[in-house]
Design a protein around this motif. Structure first.
Motif, mmCIF file in Angstrom:
data_model
loop_
_atom_site.group_PDB
_atom_site.id
_atom_site.type_symbol
_atom_site.label_atom_id
_atom_site.label_comp_id
_atom_site.label_asym_id
_atom_site.label_seq_id
_atom_site.Cartn_x
_atom_site.Cartn_y
_atom_site.Cartn_z
ATOM 1 N N VAL A 652 0.921 -1.100 0.013
ATOM 2 C CA VAL A 652 -0.113 0.023 -0.008
ATOM 3 C C VAL A 652 0.900 1.267 0.033
ATOM 4 C CG1 VAL A 652 -1.634 1.227 1.425
ATOM 5 C CG2 VAL A 652 -1.973 -1.125 1.149
ATOM 6 N N LYS A 653 1.850 1.386 0.780
ATOM 7 C CA LYS A 653 2.684 2.407 0.934
ATOM 8 C C LYS A 653 3.488 2.651 -0.233
ATOM 9 C CE LYS A 653 3.422 1.667 5.924
ATOM 10 N NZ LYS A 653 4.289 1.426 6.870
ATOM 11 N N ALA A 654 3.954 1.580 -0.973
ATOM 12 C CA ALA A 654 4.846 1.571 -2.134
ATOM 13 C C ALA A 654 4.020 1.960 -3.274
ATOM 14 C CB ALA A 654 5.545 0.301 -2.344
ATOM 15 N N VAL A 655 2.784 1.518 -3.309
ATOM 16 C CA VAL A 655 2.021 2.103 -4.509
ATOM 17 C C VAL A 655 1.652 3.461 -4.381
ATOM 18 C CG1 VAL A 655 0.097 1.687 -5.861
ATOM 19 C CG2 VAL A 655 1.199 -0.220 -5.078
ATOM 20 N N MET A 656 1.173 3.996 -3.109
ATOM 21 C CA MET A 656 0.846 5.184 -2.979
ATOM 22 C C MET A 656 1.965 6.220 -3.155
ATOM 23 S SD MET A 656 -2.043 5.353 0.395
ATOM 24 C CE MET A 656 -3.645 4.860 0.037
ATOM 25 N N LEU A 657 3.086 5.969 -2.686
ATOM 26 C CA LEU A 657 4.403 6.879 -2.858
ATOM 27 C C LEU A 657 4.721 6.834 -4.267
ATOM 28 C CD1 LEU A 657 6.332 5.857 0.296
ATOM 29 C CD2 LEU A 657 5.063 7.878 0.111
ATOM 30 N N LYS A 658 4.661 5.631 -4.880
ATOM 31 C CA LYS A 658 5.000 5.708 -6.376
ATOM 32 C C LYS A 658 3.970 6.639 -7.232
ATOM 33 C CE LYS A 658 5.740 3.929 -10.611
ATOM 34 N NZ LYS A 658 6.888 4.106 -11.493
ATOM 35 N N MET A 659 2.741 6.408 -7.060
ATOM 36 C CA MET A 659 1.813 7.271 -7.786
ATOM 37 C C MET A 659 2.145 8.717 -7.271
ATOM 38 S SD MET A 659 -1.511 4.972 -7.502
ATOM 39 C CE MET A 659 -2.451 5.593 -8.786
ATOM 40 N N SER A 660 2.157 8.953 -6.063
ATOM 41 C CA SER A 660 2.390 10.466 -5.560
ATOM 42 C C SER A 660 3.533 10.969 -6.433
ATOM 43 C CB SER A 660 2.586 10.488 -4.220
ATOM 44 O OG SER A 660 1.475 10.036 -3.394
ATOM 45 N N LYS A 661 4.795 10.335 -6.484
ATOM 46 C CA LYS A 661 6.079 10.829 -7.144
ATOM 47 C C LYS A 661 5.867 11.035 -8.663
ATOM 48 C CE LYS A 661 9.414 9.191 -3.819
ATOM 49 N NZ LYS A 661 10.601 8.389 -3.591
ATOM 50 N N ASP A 662 5.030 10.297 -9.350
ATOM 51 C CA ASP A 662 4.434 10.262 -10.577
ATOM 52 C C ASP A 662 3.677 11.620 -10.914
ATOM 53 O OD1 ASP A 662 5.964 8.175 -11.046
ATOM 54 O OD2 ASP A 662 4.418 6.670 -11.263
ATOM 55 N N GLY A 663 2.991 12.147 -9.814
ATOM 56 C CA GLY A 663 2.149 13.034 -9.838
ATOM 57 C C GLY A 663 0.473 12.576 -9.958
ATOM 58 N N ASN A 664 0.450 11.445 -9.671
ATOM 59 C CA ASN A 664 -0.803 10.667 -9.842
ATOM 60 C C ASN A 664 -1.489 10.430 -8.498
ATOM 61 O OD1 ASN A 664 -0.834 10.873 -12.753
ATOM 62 N ND2 ASN A 664 0.443 9.061 -12.730
ATOM 63 N N ASP A 665 -1.246 11.049 -7.513
ATOM 64 C CA ASP A 665 -1.873 10.812 -6.026
ATOM 65 C C ASP A 665 -3.679 11.143 -6.374
ATOM 66 O OD1 ASP A 665 -0.984 13.769 -6.310
ATOM 67 O OD2 ASP A 665 -2.129 13.937 -4.465
ATOM 68 N N ASN A 666 -3.965 12.059 -7.186
ATOM 69 C CA ASN A 666 -5.347 12.274 -7.460
ATOM 70 C C ASN A 666 -5.945 11.202 -7.867
ATOM 71 O OD1 ASN A 666 -3.554 13.328 -9.701
ATOM 72 N ND2 ASN A 666 -5.396 13.312 -10.643
ATOM 73 N N GLU A 667 -5.350 10.212 -8.716
ATOM 74 C CA GLU A 667 -5.831 9.060 -9.292
ATOM 75 C C GLU A 667 -6.407 7.937 -8.124
ATOM 76 O OE1 GLU A 667 -6.403 8.808 -12.294
ATOM 77 O OE2 GLU A 667 -5.376 10.259 -13.400
ATOM 78 N N PHE A 668 -5.852 7.938 -7.161
ATOM 79 C CA PHE A 668 -6.189 7.096 -5.898
ATOM 80 C C PHE A 668 -7.001 7.945 -4.849
ATOM 81 C CE2 PHE A 668 -1.947 7.708 -4.335
ATOM 82 C CZ PHE A 668 -2.402 8.385 -2.791
ATOM 83 N N LEU A 669 -6.802 9.193 -4.833
ATOM 84 C CA LEU A 669 -7.718 10.035 -3.869
ATOM 85 C C LEU A 669 -9.030 10.167 -4.260
ATOM 86 C CD1 LEU A 669 -4.958 12.752 -2.598
ATOM 87 C CD2 LEU A 669 -5.788 10.595 -1.184
ATOM 88 N N GLN A 670 -9.273 10.328 -5.648
ATOM 89 C CA GLN A 670 -10.688 10.657 -5.821
ATOM 90 C C GLN A 670 -11.483 9.422 -5.919
ATOM 91 O OE1 GLN A 670 -10.824 12.118 -10.316
ATOM 92 N NE2 GLN A 670 -13.039 11.538 -10.377
ATOM 93 N N PRO A 671 -11.043 8.328 -6.372
ATOM 94 C CA PRO A 671 -11.979 7.035 -6.209
ATOM 95 C C PRO A 671 -12.084 6.428 -4.900
ATOM 96 C CG PRO A 671 -10.037 6.612 -7.464
ATOM 97 C CD PRO A 671 -9.861 7.935 -7.156
ATOM 98 N N LEU A 672 -11.212 6.728 -4.182
ATOM 99 C CA LEU A 672 -10.896 5.911 -2.829
ATOM 100 C C LEU A 672 -11.429 6.928 -1.610
ATOM 101 C CD1 LEU A 672 -7.886 3.757 -3.034
ATOM 102 C CD2 LEU A 672 -10.174 3.179 -3.499
ATOM 103 N N ALA A 673 -11.041 8.336 -1.729
ATOM 104 C CA ALA A 673 -11.363 9.200 -0.806
ATOM 105 C C ALA A 673 -12.522 10.117 -1.038
ATOM 106 C CB ALA A 673 -10.136 9.857 -0.074
ATOM 107 N N GLY A 674 -12.858 10.183 -2.287
ATOM 108 C CA GLY A 674 -14.104 11.036 -2.685
ATOM 109 C C GLY A 674 -13.581 12.516 -3.142
ATOM 110 N N ARG A 675 -12.204 13.022 -2.751
ATOM 111 C CA ARG A 675 -11.702 14.348 -3.198
ATOM 112 C C ARG A 675 -10.080 14.374 -3.141
ATOM 113 N NH1 ARG A 675 -14.316 18.429 0.554
ATOM 114 N NH2 ARG A 675 -12.803 19.863 -0.116
ATOM 115 N N THR A 676 -9.413 15.089 -3.875
ATOM 116 C CA THR A 676 -7.983 15.115 -4.198
ATOM 117 C C THR A 676 -7.194 16.153 -3.273
ATOM 118 O OG1 THR A 676 -8.339 16.631 -6.147
ATOM 119 C CG2 THR A 676 -8.443 14.206 -6.536
#
Length: 865
Positions: A652-676
């Motif tokens: 979980v940590k590895a994927v979230m940190l990887k997506m955040s470094k790629d500038g794609n943290d919004n890609e998991f925050l929007q569907p899982l938390a409802g806002r970015t």
């Protein structure tokens, strides 16, 4: 080629090698049926091995009989000397126990009172000095039973066991110089198998009896400690463990002797008819032994094979029962049997190596070809097993890291459990125990206090510090007022009155907002089953922030009320030198108190678990390395959901940190938390540590907040400013920032960028967030930044505005709910010729890639047609 290294097969490879070797024999034997020299070599080699194994088996059986008769447990030199030392040490410890009970009685600790422990202490003090005698009595009871069975089979053990197993005459086979058929050679090979299995079984029994003797010695030597622990508060558990293990090792001997005797007794009159074998069936030996002139093959008749199987099965059954009893003596039998089985399989694997090499290359090529074209199954067991082992090792390492983290948390909690957890994290334990300041063992003191007591002390110190800071502020104001002239005093009074009025107005405004939120919450909850749960949660979060803001304003109002009171009462007063000196000393005293309270706070912050943190970071970095070539956010999101469902925290940590470094943290925050934005990030981290959430991933709160702080920090580098400044470290613990704190930090951080660079480099996520439906909304930080751009110099830079930012900001400003915002940004500011809204619209007109893509696409398509 290193042949020794090649023979290091695991169990699955060994089994595969044996199967292939047998298959090769099936293919090759018919062609070699008339090769007499081959049968002579195979038979000669097998008979030689059988002779050696038979000789070893006879020696091992003789030793087994000797060991089984041993009965000198109590008077052995090691026992006699060791027990005296253990007894004297135990007697010495009773003085310490008496002191503990005395202090427990004085302090009125119920669990350590003399009424509860003194009678048991006296009894155990007596029993310690008779512990060896007590052990001797129990050993004698077990030995009487065991020696009864040993005496019944000892005289006939060596020859009787060989006869019982049906391998009489195979200890030294002769006639192999005249091996003329594969049937006879097979009989010789069968003799090797019989002898090897018999040797393994008897050796396991011998190992069990030898270990029983050694363990009984050890337990007799340690017997005084068993009684000592029974008398010590908290030690009864370990005393019970001693009694349990001692009893198990006593019982193992009689059980094993009984089954050896039972095997002899049951098979004395064994024959084929005893198993009701159908005599009408033709015995296979009448066929296989027709060409055996030496008579060797007749030794592998069906009745002997059945007799061997039944005998070995009965002995193994006895060992199985003994192993179920437990104890070190029982455990050694399983290890010897396992080692023997590996040796036997290894020998077969070595024999099959040449045959395996002959088919390995073409079989591997055919398997890979089949796998490539069909993708159905991989018959390369070695490769498949290696993949499984690698994954197993990875999961085992993840479990170790998780255990190390849990051990660190337990160490923070202190107490007995915390002390035991030190064994799991020795490096962190050493950091704690070696933390000294002068002669004060800070680390040990923290460990004894534990996290719960430290938190209480820390909160008390923080509360006192808050009060002291208020008094210090008042003292600083009073000192400044005392030394001011009449004009400055009047200004200070006026400023205090003004600040007090502003605080009162802010307090009223916030209170109105609180009441409005409370009304909205009540109205939504009144809808019953049709209520919007998410909306209620959002309203409650805003209500909590409003409550905290209200308390802060109350403190501010109280501060300025106190200053106003002092200034009003002393506006015309002439202060003496003594009063001025006292005012200065008051400031020093308050500051000294705050410094001391800071030390108390620091002394009650748990030690940083460096070892567990480093192990966790290493594991996460490895997983991020495995993900480095996966850039598609959709695939990474799927992996993240799987990791959350399986509670694979490091993934979980590895994927979230990887997506955040790629500038794609919004890609998991929007569907899982409802806002970015930072609110969505905080909600995501709460869900990871909330067992009731569908996104619970096995985190604890501090672990989740730590991950959230890393993501928020990464977002500063990717200019996703809406999801930055979400967490703050206070007194050794992570906490969520308030909405005001977030925007204040965000405003400072974005202000470090030149305005032109900010406008050019930041996309929409620097101005707002996407909700669960994907709709974009401006947030407070975005509005603050647009206000800083809404001037003459700022307008000149709009032409370089990021395309994504221009499109989404323009659309958000024109939403119906932002009518007031649109009205403000439609006014032409001083120094500009156009409004901010008009300037952004012109920028959009130049971005044909966004606004006119359909026209461009259709035009380009027409050229192809």
């Amino acid at each position: 080629m290193n042949f020794k290294r090649k023979l290091k097969f695991n169990n699955h490879q060994k089994a595969l090698s044996v199967i292939l070797f047998l298959a090769a024999l099936v293919l090759l034997l018919p062609q070699a049926a008339h090769a007499d020299w081959v049968t002579t070599v195979v038979g000669g080699l097998a008979s030689g091995i059988a002779s050696v194994l038979g000789w070893i088996l006879a020696k091992v059986m003789a030793v087994l009989v000797y060991i089984a008769q041993y009965n000198n447990f109590i008077h052995a030199a090691a026992v006699a000397n060791g027990w005296v030392i253990a007894r004297d040490i135990s007697n010495m410890f009773f003085v310490i126990i008496l002191l503990v009970i005395a202090f427990g009685t004085i302090l009125r600790l119920e669990n350590y009172s003399y009424k509860k422990w003194l009678p048991k202490l006296i009894l155990m003090a007596i029993l310690i000095n008779f512990s060896k005698t007590i052990c001797g009595l129990l050993i004698d009871v077990a030995q009487v039973v065991m020696l009864t069975f040993v005496n019944a089979f000892k005289d006939v053990m060596a020859g009787g066991l060989v006869d019982m197993l049906g391998i009489t005459g195979w200890q030294k086979l002769d006639g192999f110089e005249d091996v003329s058929s594969w049937e006879v050679a097979g009989a010789f090979v069968l003799s090797v198998i019989y002898s090897a299995i018999a040797l393994i079984t008897v050796t396991a029994m011998l190992g069990m009896l030898v270990m029983r003797i050694i363990m009984i010695w050890v337990y007799v030597v340690l017997s005084p400690f068993a009684y000592l622990l029974a008398a010590f508060p908290g030690g009864s558990k370990y005393s019970s463990m001693w009694w349990s293990d001692f009893t198990k090792n006593l019982i193992v001997g009689p059980v094993l002797a009984f089954f050896i005797w039972l095997s002899f007794t049951s098979l004395v009159s064994f024959n084929n008819q005893s198993l009701d074998i159908d005599g009408s069936l033709q015995d296979p030996n009448q066929i296989t032994c027709q060409q055996d002139e030496s008579g060797v093959c007749k030794k592998g008749t069906t009745d002997i094979m059945i007799k061997f199987v039944i005998s070995i099965a009965m002995l193994l059954g006895g060992m199985k029962i003994a192993q179920e009893i437990g104890g070190a003596a029982a455990g050694v039998a399983g290890k010897i049997s396992s080692a023997g089985n590996k040796l036997a399989i290894g020998a077969a694997a070595g024999a099959g190596l040449l045959a395996w090499k002959g088919v390995k290359t073409p079989a591997s090529w055919a398997n890979d070809k089949f796998l490539q074209e069909k993708g159905i199954v991989d018959l390369n067991l070695k490769r498949a097993w290696a993949g499984m082992q690698a994954r197993r090792k990875e999961k085992k390492n993840d479990q170790y890291v998780r255990g190390l983290t849990a051990a660190g948390d337990r160490m923070n909690k202190g107490g007995f459990a915390g002390a035991m957890a030190m064994t799991a994290g020795p490096a962190d334990a050493w950091d704690r125990l070696s933390d000294w300041k002068g002669i004060k063992p800070v680390g040990i003191i923290k460990q004894l206090k534990g996290e719960k007591r430290m938190n209480v002390a820390k909160e008390a110190a923080l509360s006192k510090k808050s009060d002291e800071k208020k008094r210090l502020d008042q003292s600083v104001f009073e000192n400044k007022f005392i030394n001011a002239n009449a004009e400055d005093r009047q200004k200070m009074l006026d400023e205090s009155i003004l600040e007090n009025e502003i605080a009162r107005e802010d307090k009223a405004a916030v209170n109105n907002r609180r009441q409005s939120l409370e009304t909205q919450i009540s109205a939504e909850e009144a809808r019953g089953q049709f209520k919007d749960v998410d909306k209620i949660a959002e309203l409650k979060a805003k209500k909590d922030e409003a409550d905290n803001e209200y308390l802060a304003i109350e403190e501010k109002e109280s501060k300025y009320s106190e200053q106003t009171r002092f200034a009003g009462n002393n506006l015309r007063k002439n202060f003496s030198d003594q009063e001025k000196f006292a005012a200065r000393e008051e400031i020093k005293s308050r500051q000294s108190n705050i410094d001391e309270l800071d030390k108390k706070v620091a002394a009650n912050i748990p030690k940083y678990n460096r070892q567990s943190r480093l192990a966790e970071q290493t594991a996460v970095q490895k997983k991020m390395g495995d993900l480095r070539d996966i850039d598609d956010p959709t695939e990474l999101l799927r992996m993240l959901k799987g990791a959350i469902a399986s509670h694979d925290r490091n993934m979980v940590k590895a994927v979230m940190l990887k997506m955040s470094k790629d500038g794609n943290d919004n890609e998991f925050l929007q569907p899982l938390a409802g806002r970015t934005d930072h609110i969505g990030l905080k909600q995501m981290m709460r869900d990871l540590s909330d067992k009731k959430s569908k996104n619970y991933a096995g985190f604890n709160q501090q672990e989740a907040f730590s991950l959230g702080s890393q993501i928020a920090e990464i977002n500063k580098g990717t200019n996703h400013w809406g999801a930055t400044s979400a967490y703050s470290m206070d007194n050794g613990k992570w906490r969520e920032t308030t909405d005001k704190e977030h925007h204040e930090i965000r405003d400072i951080e974005t202000g470090k960028q030149q305005l032109q660079a900010f406008i050019r480099n930041n996309n929409r996520l620097a101005y707002g967030y996407h909700d669960e439906k994907g709709d974009f909304h401006l947030d407070l930080g975005g509005i603050l930044k647009l206000q800083s751009i809404n001037n003459g110099p700022g307008m000149k830079n709009i032409e370089t505005m990021n395309e994504s930012a221009a499109k989404y900001v323009y659309d958000a400003i024109h939403k119906p709910e932002n009518a007031r915002l649109l009205a403000e940004f439609s006014i032409v500011p001083a120094g500009a010729t156009k409004s901010l809204d008009q300037t952004i619209a012109e920028r959009l007109g130049k971005i044909t890639a966004i606004k006119n893509f359909d026209d461009k696409y259709n035009k380009a398509s027409s050229f192809q047609s």
